[in-house]
Structures are given as C-alpha cells and as structure tokens.
Design an enzyme around this catalytic site. Structure first.
Site, mmCIF file in Angstrom:
data_model
loop_
_atom_site.group_PDB
_atom_site.id
_atom_site.type_symbol
_atom_site.label_atom_id
_atom_site.label_comp_id
_atom_site.label_asym_id
_atom_site.label_seq_id
_atom_site.Cartn_x
_atom_site.Cartn_y
_atom_site.Cartn_z
ATOM 1 N N ASP A 55 37.598 39.257 42.501
ATOM 2 C CA ASP A 55 37.806 37.943 41.900
ATOM 3 C C ASP A 55 37.468 37.988 40.411
ATOM 4 O O ASP A 55 36.661 38.816 39.977
ATOM 5 C CB ASP A 55 36.910 36.892 42.560
ATOM 6 C CG ASP A 55 37.339 36.556 43.983
ATOM 7 O OD1 ASP A 55 38.461 36.917 44.358
ATOM 8 O OD2 ASP A 55 36.536 35.942 44.706
ATOM 9 N N ARG A 56 38.031 37.072 39.680
ATOM 10 C CA ARG A 56 37.779 36.978 38.241
ATOM 11 C C ARG A 56 36.278 37.002 37.911
ATOM 12 O O ARG A 56 35.823 37.734 37.040
ATOM 13 C CB ARG A 56 38.403 35.679 37.716
ATOM 14 C CG ARG A 56 38.190 35.436 36.237
ATOM 15 C CD ARG A 56 38.727 34.064 35.823
ATOM 16 N NE ARG A 56 38.742 33.942 34.380
ATOM 17 C CZ ARG A 56 39.752 33.446 33.687
ATOM 18 N NH1 ARG A 56 40.824 33.011 34.290
ATOM 19 N NH2 ARG A 56 39.689 33.384 32.367
#
Length: 217
Positions: A55-56
């Site tokens: 994820d970011r």
C-alpha cells in the site's frame, strides 16, 4: 525520498520503500515508484518490475525482479505461499493476549460515497495472519504480523476486525488521527529460489515508529 537497497543480485532487488510513496502514479499526479525505476536499473538495460504490492502508506521490503523470467518465478513463489513475510504494525489500543492467529475471509465492497474497502465475509477469500505482541507504550501496541496469505489490505482488516484495534493512522479501517500515515512496515522478506540462495532482506524500523518510542528488538 531516498530509496535504500536492502538486497541486490543479478535477478532481484529489494528496496526499502518509503511510507507515502505509491507504486503507481496517482490519478491526481504526484511522485510514485514508477518515476524511480530508471535509477533502479543500476547498470541493467531493463527497468526492474515490482513482484508484489505494498500500500502507499506501507513502508519496507519491496521485491523487484530484474528480468521477465525472474518475475515469473518470484510471482509463482508468492502465489504458492512459499514467501515468508514479517510486518510490524502499531495498533491504536492495548491487547490482552500475547499472540494468536486471525482467520477471517475477506471480500471487496464498493460504494459511491466511501469508495472501495475490504470486509470480513464468510464467502470471501480465505485470509490467515499470525500475530505477536512485541511492546506497549502510551495506549499503543507494537505487533508483529506474519501473514500466510496475501490478500489486499489483509493486515489492516485483520487488525481492526480480528484484534479489535485498527492500525494507528488508518483512515479507512480506523482513524487518521494519531499518525500521518497508516503505521505498517514490511520488516522482513525471505523468498526461496530452489538451488540458489534465498533472497533475504530486512528493513530497519522507520523513524516514525521510533518517534513513538518503539524499537525492533
């Protein structure tokens, strides 16, 4: 954002992905790992390709393959659950138990108002995460997560719905208060390669974890 290389050989790179750096260019624009693939060629002609997703907000070990054959083999190792992954997360709350296993099937839902998210659902895809409490400070708990499966947002949902406390700073499954990002870090990765030595990488504890008083010891 500096990209530290944790492992390098002729077919693989593992980088310490900074929290906040997405893999793909966001719709609204802005920096992404895609922009940095040129500098990660490191003398090779091809761009390396990410083998899995982070994820970011998630920091830590990200494996990139340096040729198509390696990408195929590494992807198969992930699909066949041969890869050992160790994550560290800070949950917003305290835990009564020291360790356990969360088995909650996960399914994707989407609404126009809130966008998409993953939810526990009996008919969802199987997802299993082993966890262990490492430390507790100021109402926060440092937890080691070892996922058996690799579902989207698995650790985030398992923390919120399985442990009963979301990851600190998680705006989707908890609250964005308390931290500028979702406090999840891919601390270790081991990828078997048959007759070759396995890929082994360890990402140091990020500064924002240490700033909350935690250490990975």
């Amino acid at each position: 954002m500096e990209l530290e290389i944790l492992f390098e050989d002729g077919e693989a790179l593992v980088i310490d992905k900074p929290g906040g750096l997405p893999l793909d260019t966001p719709r609204a624009g802005g920096p992404s790992l895609e922009d940095r693939l040129d500098e990660l060629k490191l003398g090779f002609h091809r761009h390396p390709a990410p083998v899995h997703r982070l994820d970011r907000d998630t920091s830590g070990c990200l494996l990139l393959a340096r040729n198509p054959k390696a990408l195929k083999r590494f992807s198969a190792a992930f699909e066949e659950k041969q890869v050992q992954k160790r994550y560290l997360g800070i949950v917003a709350g305290t835990l009564a138990e020291m360790e356990g296993t969360i088995a909650l099937n996960l399914s994707k839902v989407s609404t126009a108002k809130d966008g998409w998210r993953m939810i526990p659902a009996k008919k969802g895809k199987p997802a299993v995460t082993h966890w262990r409490k490492l430390d507790e400070k100021n109402g926060l708990t440092l937890v080691e997560f070892r996922p058996e499966t690799g579902r989207t947002h698995q650790i985030r949902v398992h923390a919120a719905s399985g442990l009963g406390h979301a990851l600190l700073g998680d705006p989707v499954y908890g609250s964005s208060k308390g931290a500028p990002r979702t406090m999840l870090h891919a601390a270790g990765l081991t990828v078997p390669r048959g007759d070759k030595e396995p890929i082994v990488a360890v990402a140091p504890l990020p500064k924002d974890f240490a700033a909350l008083g935690f250490s990975d010891e």
